[in-house]
Design an enzyme around this catalytic site. Structure first.
Site, PDB file in Angstrom:
ATOM      1  N   HIS A  25      36.148  42.467  37.515  1.00 45.90           N
ATOM      2  CA  HIS A  25      37.252  42.744  36.583  1.00 45.90           C
ATOM      3  C   HIS A  25      38.387  43.479  37.307  1.00 45.90           C
ATOM      4  CE1 HIS A  25      33.968  42.788  33.292  1.00 45.90           C
ATOM      5  NE2 HIS A  25      34.725  41.744  33.039  1.00 45.90           N
ATOM      6  N   LYS A  49      29.525  38.363  21.081  1.00 41.61           N
ATOM      7  CA  LYS A  49      28.260  37.947  21.702  1.00 41.61           C
ATOM      8  C   LYS A  49      27.106  38.886  21.365  1.00 41.61           C
ATOM      9  CE  LYS A  49      30.751  36.969  25.747  1.00 41.61           C
ATOM     10  NZ  LYS A  49      30.827  37.223  27.170  1.00 41.61           N
ATOM     11  N   ARG A  99      35.085  32.734  37.394  1.00 41.21           N
ATOM     12  CA  ARG A  99      34.191  32.976  38.531  1.00 41.21           C
ATOM     13  C   ARG A  99      33.660  31.668  39.102  1.00 41.21           C
ATOM     14  NH1 ARG A  99      30.458  36.719  35.080  1.00 41.21           N
ATOM     15  NH2 ARG A  99      31.044  34.948  33.806  1.00 41.21           N
ATOM     16  N   SER A 136      29.083  41.502  33.724  1.00 41.07           N
ATOM     17  CA  SER A 136      28.642  42.753  33.092  1.00 41.07           C
ATOM     18  C   SER A 136      27.164  42.666  32.716  1.00 41.07           C
ATOM     19  CB  SER A 136      29.470  43.028  31.829  1.00 41.07           C
ATOM     20  OG  SER A 136      30.821  43.176  32.154  1.00 41.07           O
TER      21      SER A 136
HETATM   22  O1  PNS Z   1      34.651  39.792  28.477  1.00 43.80           O
HETATM   23  P1  PNS Z   1      34.387  38.703  27.488  1.00 43.80           P
HETATM   24  O2  PNS Z   1      33.235  39.057  26.574  1.00 43.80           O
HETATM   25  O3  PNS Z   1      34.205  37.364  28.133  1.00 43.80           O
HETATM   26  O4  PNS Z   1      35.723  38.624  26.571  1.00 43.80           O
HETATM   27  C1  PNS Z   1      35.793  37.732  25.494  1.00 43.80           C
HETATM   28  C2  PNS Z   1      37.029  38.009  24.645  1.00 43.80           C
HETATM   29  C3  PNS Z   1      37.047  39.449  24.171  1.00 43.80           C
HETATM   30  C4  PNS Z   1      38.272  37.742  25.444  1.00 43.80           C
HETATM   31  C5  PNS Z   1      36.949  37.035  23.428  1.00 43.80           C
HETATM   32  O5  PNS Z   1      35.714  37.163  22.826  1.00 43.80           O
HETATM   33  C6  PNS Z   1      38.024  37.298  22.390  1.00 43.80           C
HETATM   34  O6  PNS Z   1      39.178  36.982  22.592  1.00 43.80           O
HETATM   35  N1  PNS Z   1      37.618  37.898  21.255  1.00 43.80           N
HETATM   36  C7  PNS Z   1      38.530  38.201  20.155  1.00 43.80           C
HETATM   37  C8  PNS Z   1      38.244  37.305  18.946  1.00 43.80           C
HETATM   38  C9  PNS Z   1      38.967  35.968  19.053  1.00 43.80           C
HETATM   39  O7  PNS Z   1      40.170  35.920  19.194  1.00 43.80           O
HETATM   40  N2  PNS Z   1      38.190  34.888  18.987  1.00 43.80           N
HETATM   41  C10 PNS Z   1      38.702  33.534  19.056  1.00 43.80           C
HETATM   42  C11 PNS Z   1      38.925  33.073  20.483  1.00 43.80           C
HETATM   43  S1  PNS Z   1      39.645  31.476  20.534  1.00 43.80           S
END
Ligand code: PNS
Length: 170
Positions: A25, A49, A99, A136
């Site tokens: 990150h 998740k 990645r 993570s």
């Molecule tokens: O670090 P991560 O868990 O891969 O990040 C995922 C994240 C936070 C970027 C994604 O889950 C997100 O944007 N969540 C907010 C909810 C949302 O907008 N969901 C629809 C995505 S199209």
């Protein structure tokens, strides 16, 4: 400044769970901060998740310590849809790290959905190959089973993780 010229895209958002932040990150943040005038690292409050291991405050604080040397980076958090948050900040672009090729499958549909919802594009940076296996989840699993992850997370994160492990063992 990029190669002596002003960056062209004013405000970018780098969203994530950061549970915890890793060197992968931080590498994306450091590199993205060179391309954008302002980079907002946005910690999602409730990752879809799973329940996060680290509190929102811990995740924000860990990132803040890691980016203290980057003047154009700030750390915030958001709830709900990323697209709504991006619009509320009038951000110009979303930044994501990739990645491995398999990351792209999920990221492609997410990027298209976010653009449909907010008209904001997602730009991808390839993670440095030395971090291509670092997530993570894997860092947490190895660390809490007693493995050494010091090379995979920044020092401030290592300290918070050690405190958390000590708390869990009580
Ligand atoms: O670090 P991560 O868990 O891969 O990040 C995922 C994240 C936070 C970027 C994604 O889950 C997100 O944007 N969540 C907010 C909810 C949302 O907008 N969901 C629809 C995505 S199209």
């Amino acid at each position: 400044m990029l190669n002596g010229r002003p960056a062209r895209v004013p405000r970018a958002i780098y969203p994530g769970s950061f549970d915890p932040p890793t060197n992968g990150h931080l590498d994306v943040i450091e590199r993205a901060s060179k391309y954008f005038s302002e980079l907002i690292v946005a910690v999602v409050v409730n990752p879809q998740k799973r329940e996060p291991m680290f509190t929102l405050e811990d995740r924000e604080e860990m990132i803040r310590k890691c980016v203290a040397h980057l003047a154009n980076v700030r750390v915030e958090h958001f709830r709900g849809l990323l697209a709504d948050y991006v619009k509320s900040l009038e951000a110009d672009v979303i930044v994501k790290g990739l990645r491995v090729v398999s990351d792209f499958e999920n990221e492609m549909s997410t990027a298209l959905m976010n653009r449909a919802l907010s008209d904001v594009d997602t730009m991808f940076l390839m993670s440095d190959q030395k971090y291509s296996f670092v997530s993570s989840s894997i860092v947490k699993e190895v660390f809490f089973l007693g493995g050494d992850v010091a090379a995979l997370v920044p020092d401030p994160v290592m300290r918070v993780m050690a405190t958390k492990r000590a708390t869990l063992r009580k």
